[in-house]
Design an enzyme around this catalytic site. Sequence first.
Site, short mmCIF file in Angstrom:
data_model
loop_
_atom_site.label_atom_id
_atom_site.label_comp_id
_atom_site.label_asym_id
_atom_site.label_seq_id
_atom_site.Cartn_x
_atom_site.Cartn_y
_atom_site.Cartn_z
N ASP A 215 0.87 -1.18 0.00
CA ASP A 215 0.00 0.00 0.00
C ASP A 215 0.91 1.23 0.00
OD1 ASP A 215 -2.02 -1.88 0.53
OD2 ASP A 215 -1.66 -1.69 2.69
N ASP B 204 -1.67 -2.30 -4.86
CA ASP B 204 -2.43 -2.80 -3.72
C ASP B 204 -3.28 -1.65 -3.19
OD1 ASP B 204 -3.28 -4.65 -1.86
OD2 ASP B 204 -1.52 -4.52 -0.60
N ASP C 112 -4.26 1.64 3.75
CA ASP C 112 -4.95 0.55 4.45
C ASP C 112 -4.71 0.65 5.94
OD1 ASP C 112 -5.94 -0.38 2.08
OD2 ASP C 112 -4.85 -2.29 2.08
N ARG D 224 -13.81 0.49 -2.18
CA ARG D 224 -13.17 0.62 -0.86
C ARG D 224 -12.85 2.07 -0.51
NH1 ARG D 224 -8.92 -4.54 -0.59
NH2 ARG D 224 -10.45 -6.13 -1.08
CA CA Z 1 -3.04 -3.76 1.56
CA CA Z 2 -2.89 -7.27 -2.28
#
Ligand code: CA
Ligand code: CA
Length: 446
Positions: free
Chosen positions: A227, A266, A270, A320
Site C-alpha cells: 500500500d 495494492d 490501508d 473501498r
Molecule cells: Ca493492503
Molecule cells: Ca494485495
Amino acid sequence: MASPSHRRSLRRRRTVVVTAAVAAAGLGAGVLVMNANADAVDLYHQVLPAKDGWAASGSGTTGGSKADSAHVFTVSTRAQLVKALGSVSDTTPRIIRIKGTIDANTDDAGKKLTCADHASGTGYSLSAYLKAFDPATYGRKAPAGGQESARKKAAEQQKKNIVFRVPANTTLVGVPGTNAGIKGGSLQVQNVKNVIIRNLTFAATEDCFPQWDPTDGSAGEWNSAYDSVTLRGATNVWADHNTFTDAPVFDKSLKTYFGRKYQIHDGALDITNGSDLVTVERNVFSNHDKTMLIGSSDSDSTGKLRVTLHHNVWKGIVQRAPLARIGQIHLYNNVYDTTPLNGYEPKYSIDSRAKAQVVAEYNVWKLPSGAKVAKLLSGDGTGSIAGSGNLVNGTATDVVAAYNAANSKKIKTSVNWKPGLVAGLQTAVGNLAGELAATTGAGVLS
Ligand code: CA
Ligand code: CA
C-alpha cells in the site's frame, strides 16, 4: 517622612506588584501565542487539533512536534529518508521534512532501479513464471518452488528498497512548493503510536512481482503487495492533506495473464491489524482500484479500528472508500465523484461489513447520468451505516434506503455509538465539492 521599616515595606509591595504585572504580561503573551492561529506554530510542528476525529482521543496525536533540533531532518533522497527514519525501536520524537519527490526505486547512491534490477541474481523472469504456473498445464494449485521461490527472492529485494518503517512519535511533512512526496514507496506504520503524515503525494506504488493466486475468486487473481501507506497495529495516526494516485501507470494499461489483470497496485491507505484512533482528513484519493481497507479480515480485531474520515475527495476510485470492518468509523464531509476517470470505473464507495459501525453524514456524491444511487454502498448484511444529511447530485438522499431497496443483504441503520470528536463538521454541504477542490490534497498547505 517614612521610617526605614516603612520604606522597606513599600519596596516589598512595589516588588510584589511588579512581579505580578510581569506574570500577568507573561501569561497574556502565552495565551496570545496559543490562541493566535496555526501560523504561530510552523507546519512541521503542528499537532492534530483537539476533537479532530478519533486520533484526538486519549493523549491526542502530536507526532514529532516535541523533537529537539537534532531530530528535525530535511530529506530529498531515499537514503536520506531511511537515515532520518532511523530504527523503528527509537521512539525519540522526530520531524522529517520531505523536500521534492523521493523515488523509492533508487539505490543508496540515488541510481534508478528497475524491476529487472530488483530481480537480478534471483533467476526470476515473468515469462518463465507464466510458463511454470499456467493453469492449463500446472493446474489450479498454489505456485510453489522454482519460479515462485525466485519471485519471492526478487520481491524481498524490492521490498528492502521501497518499504519505509515509521517509528513512533514521528511527523513526516512535505515542504510546501517542492512537489513533495514519495514515488513508488510504501510507508509502513506498524505497531507504533503517534504519527503524523501531511502534505505528501504518494504515487506509483507498484509491485514488480505480483503473485498468481489461482484460488482467489472463481478465476484466480494476480495479487500485489505494498500500500502507499499501510497502518498495522498503529495507534493515534493523523493523515492530512496528502494525495494518493496510481499515476502515471493506470490499471487500464496493465496486461492480462491467465485471463486476469496483472495487478501491480495494492491499497492506497490501508488501516488494519488492530490499528486504532486514526484521523484521515483533507486527502485526495484518485486513480485507484482498492483504495482503503479498514480491517483486513472479518476477525481483524474488536474494540479497535476506530477511524474518522472527513473532508477527503475521492475521484476515479473503483471501490473501498473505504471497505469498513468491525470498528466505529465516522465519515463526514467527504466528496465522492463517481465519474469514471482514466479507465477507473467506480463499483461502490462505502462497504460496511463484519458488523462495522459506520456513521456517514453530510457527505456529497456526484454521480454521472445513468449511475444508480443503490450502487454507492456495499455490505455483507451485518454492517451498519447510520447518519443523515448526505447529498447526491445536490439533493438530500438516504443512500442506505436506496441500497436496501435493491439488495437482499440489508445494511443496518443503527449503530452502537455516537461520534463526539467532530471538529469542523459542516452541516451545510451544498458548496462542499467546490470548497474541497481548493483545500484538500498535497500542495495546499503553506
Ligand atoms: Ca493492503
Ligand atoms: Ca494485495
